[in-house]
Design a protein around this motif. Structure first.
Motif, PDB file in Angstrom:
ATOM      1  N   ASP A  38      83.633  62.961  42.369  1.00  0.00           N
ATOM      2  CA  ASP A  38      83.473  61.728  43.126  1.00  0.00           C
ATOM      3  C   ASP A  38      82.077  61.161  42.874  1.00  0.00           C
ATOM      4  N   GLU A  39      82.024  60.011  42.197  1.00  0.00           N
ATOM      5  CA  GLU A  39      80.721  59.448  41.816  1.00  0.00           C
ATOM      6  C   GLU A  39      79.845  59.061  43.008  1.00  0.00           C
ATOM      7  N   SER A  40      80.413  58.935  44.195  1.00  0.00           N
ATOM      8  CA  SER A  40      79.586  58.624  45.370  1.00  0.00           C
ATOM      9  C   SER A  40      78.650  59.783  45.712  1.00  0.00           C
ATOM     10  N   ARG A  41      78.924  60.979  45.179  1.00  0.00           N
ATOM     11  CA  ARG A  41      78.064  62.139  45.440  1.00  0.00           C
ATOM     12  C   ARG A  41      76.743  62.064  44.683  1.00  0.00           C
ATOM     13  N   PHE A  42      76.576  61.082  43.770  1.00  0.00           N
ATOM     14  CA  PHE A  42      75.293  60.894  43.107  1.00  0.00           C
ATOM     15  C   PHE A  42      74.233  60.413  44.098  1.00  0.00           C
ATOM     16  N   PRO A  46      69.682  59.111  39.529  1.00  0.00           N
ATOM     17  CA  PRO A  46      70.021  58.613  38.191  1.00  0.00           C
ATOM     18  C   PRO A  46      70.899  59.592  37.392  1.00  0.00           C
ATOM     19  N   SER A  47      70.838  60.886  37.740  1.00  0.00           N
ATOM     20  CA  SER A  47      71.681  61.872  37.067  1.00  0.00           C
ATOM     21  C   SER A  47      71.896  63.060  37.992  1.00  0.00           C
ATOM     22  N   ASP A  58      74.665  61.480  33.584  1.00  0.00           N
ATOM     23  CA  ASP A  58      74.062  60.261  34.120  1.00  0.00           C
ATOM     24  C   ASP A  58      74.997  59.613  35.132  1.00  0.00           C
ATOM     25  N   SER A  59      74.414  59.024  36.158  1.00  0.00           N
ATOM     26  CA  SER A  59      75.184  58.347  37.196  1.00  0.00           C
ATOM     27  C   SER A  59      75.844  57.097  36.627  1.00  0.00           C
ATOM     28  N   PRO A  60      77.097  56.836  36.969  1.00  0.00           N
ATOM     29  CA  PRO A  60      77.737  55.599  36.505  1.00  0.00           C
ATOM     30  C   PRO A  60      77.134  54.370  37.170  1.00  0.00           C
ATOM     31  N   LYS A  74      78.518  61.455  28.755  1.00  0.00           N
ATOM     32  CA  LYS A  74      77.214  61.832  28.212  1.00  0.00           C
ATOM     33  C   LYS A  74      76.726  63.068  28.945  1.00  0.00           C
ATOM     34  N   ALA A  75      76.672  64.155  28.256  1.00  0.00           N
ATOM     35  CA  ALA A  75      76.260  65.410  28.875  1.00  0.00           C
ATOM     36  C   ALA A  75      75.278  66.124  27.964  1.00  0.00           C
TER      37      ALA A  75
END
Length: 187
Positions: free
Chosen positions: A15-19, A23-24, A39-41, A52-53
């Motif tokens: 879940d990208e909201s956990r960023f 920034p990453s 990197d965060s979307p 990208k990892a």
């Protein structure tokens, strides 16, 4: 978003909201223990952050087990993508007879070797071979036992196994004179 491990290519849903504005994020793959950054979307508007990892060297904890590298490390803690709704299995081994009877050990590695005085679980039983049998927990949650060419063989429910056999919850098996029961639960 889908995060792909750069080492073993396992895919995980995250879940990208956990960023939370970072920034990453640093991740550790549950399949192979590789530590890498994603990197965060939200910082990368093209949404390419999931692919990208950058691999990071694994920092090992006690007994060679991976540990958190810092507070930013996020462990997937679940099944690979496509199996995200399955619960992780908890597998334990109970000593029913032998020198360690009534002991219960959680099996935390995907492979565990049972032996008299060598391996992950040592029975101290003179009837057990030095490296007697191996228990393997596969990615799909099934548990298998393999006889490692022991002198007295590995028995499941009183029957010798030729090489590899699947174990079910509460199934008993014997290595030498030590009898065990496998316990397979869901979290």
């Amino acid at each position: 978003m889908i995060v792909t491990c750069p080492s073993c290519s396992s895919r995980f849903q995250y879940d990208e909201s956990r960023f939370k504005g970072a920034p990453s994020k640093r991740f550790q793959c549950t399949a192979c223990s590789t530590v890498f950054d994603v990197d965060s979307p939200f910082v990368n508007p093209a949404g390419e952050g999931a692919e990208k990892a950058t691999p990071r060297p694994l920092i090992e904890g006690p007994a060679g087990r991976p540990r958190k590298t810092n507070d930013e490390t996020d462990f997937f803690g679940g099944a690979p993508f496509g199996a995200s709704f399955q619960k992780k299995r908890v597998v334990s081994l109970t000593f029913l007879t032998g020198p360690k009877s009534s002991s219960v050990i959680a099996l935390t590695n995907s492979r565990t070797v049972i032996g008299r005085d060598e391996g992950d679980i040592m029975t101290m039983d003179p009837e057990t071979s030095k490296r007697h049998a191996m228990i393997e927990i596969t990615n799909d949650g099934t548990v298998w036992i393999t006889d490692l060419g022991s002198t007295n063989g590995t028995m499941i429910d009183g029957h010798p196994i030729a090489s590899t056999a699947q174990l079910c919850d509460r199934q008993e098996f014997t290595c030498g004179k030590s009898t065990f029961m496998i316990l397979i639960d869901k979290d």
